[in-house]
Design a protein around this motif. Structure first.
Motif, PDB file in Angstrom:
ATOM      1  N   ALA A   1       0.835  -1.206   0.000  1.00  0.00           N
ATOM      2  CA  ALA A   1       0.000   0.000   0.000  1.00  0.00           C
ATOM      3  C   ALA A   1       0.865   1.250   0.000  1.00  0.00           C
ATOM      4  O   ALA A   1       0.584   2.225  -0.717  1.00  0.00           O
ATOM      5  N   ASN A   2       1.946   1.240   0.787  1.00  0.00           N
ATOM      6  CA  ASN A   2       2.844   2.393   0.827  1.00  0.00           C
ATOM      7  C   ASN A   2       3.498   2.629  -0.517  1.00  0.00           C
ATOM      8  O   ASN A   2       3.668   3.776  -0.948  1.00  0.00           O
ATOM      9  N   SER A   3       3.876   1.550  -1.195  1.00  0.00           N
ATOM     10  CA  SER A   3       4.502   1.679  -2.512  1.00  0.00           C
ATOM     11  C   SER A   3       3.549   2.303  -3.510  1.00  0.00           C
ATOM     12  O   SER A   3       3.917   3.191  -4.278  1.00  0.00           O
ATOM     13  N   VAL A   4       2.310   1.826  -3.516  1.00  0.00           N
ATOM     14  CA  VAL A   4       1.310   2.383  -4.431  1.00  0.00           C
ATOM     15  C   VAL A   4       1.061   3.846  -4.119  1.00  0.00           C
ATOM     16  O   VAL A   4       0.967   4.687  -5.023  1.00  0.00           O
ATOM     17  N   ASP A   5       0.973   4.197  -2.839  1.00  0.00           N
ATOM     18  CA  ASP A   5       0.747   5.587  -2.447  1.00  0.00           C
ATOM     19  C   ASP A   5       1.881   6.489  -2.908  1.00  0.00           C
ATOM     20  O   ASP A   5       1.650   7.626  -3.318  1.00  0.00           O
ATOM     21  N   ARG A   6       3.121   5.993  -2.817  1.00  0.00           N
ATOM     22  CA  ARG A   6       4.269   6.796  -3.250  1.00  0.00           C
ATOM     23  C   ARG A   6       4.165   7.130  -4.734  1.00  0.00           C
ATOM     24  O   ARG A   6       4.486   8.233  -5.166  1.00  0.00           O
ATOM     25  N   VAL A   7       3.729   6.169  -5.525  1.00  0.00           N
ATOM     26  CA  VAL A   7       3.594   6.393  -6.963  1.00  0.00           C
ATOM     27  C   VAL A   7       2.426   7.333  -7.261  1.00  0.00           C
ATOM     28  O   VAL A   7       2.548   8.264  -8.060  1.00  0.00           O
ATOM     29  N   ARG A   8       1.318   7.102  -6.608  1.00  0.00           N
ATOM     30  CA  ARG A   8       0.123   7.908  -6.866  1.00  0.00           C
ATOM     31  C   ARG A   8       0.291   9.365  -6.454  1.00  0.00           C
ATOM     32  O   ARG A   8      -0.257  10.270  -7.090  1.00  0.00           O
ATOM     33  N   THR A   9       1.064   9.601  -5.379  1.00  0.00           N
ATOM     34  CA  THR A   9       1.166  10.950  -4.833  1.00  0.00           C
ATOM     35  C   THR A   9       1.976  11.889  -5.706  1.00  0.00           C
ATOM     36  O   THR A   9       1.620  13.054  -5.881  1.00  0.00           O
ATOM     37  N   TYR A  10       3.085  11.403  -6.309  1.00  0.00           N
ATOM     38  CA  TYR A  10       3.954  12.304  -7.064  1.00  0.00           C
ATOM     39  C   TYR A  10       4.198  11.873  -8.512  1.00  0.00           C
ATOM     40  O   TYR A  10       4.032  12.668  -9.434  1.00  0.00           O
ATOM     41  N   ALA A  11       4.612  10.619  -8.740  1.00  0.00           N
ATOM     42  CA  ALA A  11       4.946  10.188 -10.096  1.00  0.00           C
ATOM     43  C   ALA A  11       3.750  10.235 -11.039  1.00  0.00           C
ATOM     44  O   ALA A  11       3.864  10.707 -12.174  1.00  0.00           O
ATOM     45  N   LEU A  12       2.618   9.748 -10.591  1.00  0.00           N
ATOM     46  CA  LEU A  12       1.432   9.707 -11.450  1.00  0.00           C
ATOM     47  C   LEU A  12       0.967  11.105 -11.869  1.00  0.00           C
ATOM     48  O   LEU A  12       0.778  11.366 -13.051  1.00  0.00           O
ATOM     49  N   PRO A  13       0.832  12.058 -10.919  1.00  0.00           N
ATOM     50  CA  PRO A  13       0.443  13.419 -11.336  1.00  0.00           C
ATOM     51  C   PRO A  13       1.486  14.062 -12.257  1.00  0.00           C
ATOM     52  O   PRO A  13       1.131  14.807 -13.175  1.00  0.00           O
ATOM     53  N   TYR A  14       2.770  13.794 -12.021  1.00  0.00           N
ATOM     54  CA  TYR A  14       3.819  14.420 -12.825  1.00  0.00           C
ATOM     55  C   TYR A  14       3.793  13.911 -14.262  1.00  0.00           C
ATOM     56  O   TYR A  14       3.801  14.709 -15.213  1.00  0.00           O
ATOM     57  N   PHE A  15       3.791  12.584 -14.429  1.00  0.00           N
ATOM     58  CA  PHE A  15       3.843  12.029 -15.771  1.00  0.00           C
ATOM     59  C   PHE A  15       2.492  12.077 -16.477  1.00  0.00           C
ATOM     60  O   PHE A  15       2.426  12.062 -17.709  1.00  0.00           O
ATOM     61  N   GLY A  16       1.408  12.137 -15.690  1.00  0.00           N
ATOM     62  CA  GLY A  16       0.078  12.306 -16.267  1.00  0.00           C
ATOM     63  C   GLY A  16      -0.247  11.293 -17.342  1.00  0.00           C
ATOM     64  O   GLY A  16      -0.128  10.089 -17.147  1.00  0.00           O
ATOM     65  N   SER A  17      -0.588  11.783 -18.531  1.00  0.00           N
ATOM     66  CA  SER A  17      -1.005  10.896 -19.623  1.00  0.00           C
ATOM     67  C   SER A  17       0.141  10.523 -20.556  1.00  0.00           C
ATOM     68  O   SER A  17      -0.088   9.958 -21.626  1.00  0.00           O
TER      69      SER A  17
END
Length: 274
Positions: free
Chosen positions: A23-39
């Motif tokens: 869960a912590n790993s997924v949260d780390r990705v969702r919090t910063y990497a996902l918004p940054y790289f977007g689509s």
């Protein structure tokens, strides 16, 4: 065949987790990497994109600026997504995503004069509390202080040290206490400075008097009267520095109980070069 999935799609596809670590790993990705790289398509994310991401990440945070250790953990959370993409044929290889190297600063320690002042004041500090409720805490901290300075142990290694981990190396006048410690670098052997083991023996005597028998081999060397781990010595360390009138900062760097490990290393080098 079709279009490669975006990071968001990939995260959703591989987002099943059953442990808090997952869960912590997924949260780390969702919090910063996902918004940054977007689509951005996953095949378009390479080493250059990650270099830019780490620069962006250094100045984008919710509470405090991330350390290189934090960024390293985020990298470890992101990597499995790209490995999954490789296994599915979406990309040919995992891109290089090295985190910027940490800037190492020399840790502050104590001069030999300061150490001698501290050990002298430690004795007075403990005697001052004789008969009071805080005597045991001060006495145990005194031994902890001296053990760290004479063994090079990390405070975390000492906290987890048990009586069964200790032994002796050498014979006769060359005999020294040694042991096996577990810490952030794994299990390792350590050897005390000559006569350094006597501070451990003081704790053994203390526990023997309290228990009415020898402490068990699986018992902690440093513990409360009930055998439970002492979680922090920060307050005792600061109180000692204040009592001894030794500044907490030296050359602009704060001294911590970890500084005793560096004092040990400095003294060992000093002995070898003289």
């Amino acid at each position: 065949g079709g279009a490669c999935p975006t990071p968001e799609y990939t995260i959703a596809y591989t987002g099943n987790y059953t442990t808090s670590a997952d869960a912590n790993s997924v949260d780390r990705v969702r919090t910063y990497a996902l918004p940054y790289f977007g689509s951005t398509k996953i095949e378009k994310i390479g080493s250059k994109e990650f270099e830019d991401f780490w620069i962006w990440r250094k100045s984008n945070f919710s509470k405090k600026q991330p350390s290189n250790g934090t960024l390293g953990r985020e990298k470890n959370a992101i990597t499995p997504l790209f490995r999954y993409a490789v296994s599915k044929g979406y990309i040919s290889s995992v891109p290089e995503m090295s985190v910027p190297k940490a800037k190492h600063s020399r840790r502050s320690t104590f001069t030999l004069s300061e150490y001698r002042t501290l050990t002298r004041k430690l004795t007075a500090w403990v005697k001052e509390s004789k008969g009071k409720a805080n005597w045991r805490d001060r006495y145990v901290f005194q031994q902890v202080f001296l053990i760290l300075a004479n063994s090079g142990l990390r405070i975390g290694e000492l906290r987890g040290l048990r009586w069964g981990d200790l032994g002796t190396v050498g014979k006769g006048s060359d005999a020294r206490m040694m042991g096996y410690a577990n810490g952030k670098t794994g299990s390792r052997e350590f050897v005390f400075m000559k006569d350094g083991g006597k501070y451990v023996e003081r704790l053994r005597t203390l526990q023997k008097d309290e228990l009415g028998h020898e402490p068990p081999s699986d018992g902690l060397v440093v513990c409360h009267r009930d055998g439970k781990e002492i979680l922090s010595f920060k307050k005792a360390f600061r109180n000692l520095l204040e009592y001894a009138k030794i500044p907490e900062k030296r050359d602009g760097m704060s001294r911590t109980i970890y500084s005793l490990r560096h004092f040990y290393a400095t003294q060992r080098l000093r002995v070898r070069t003289h």
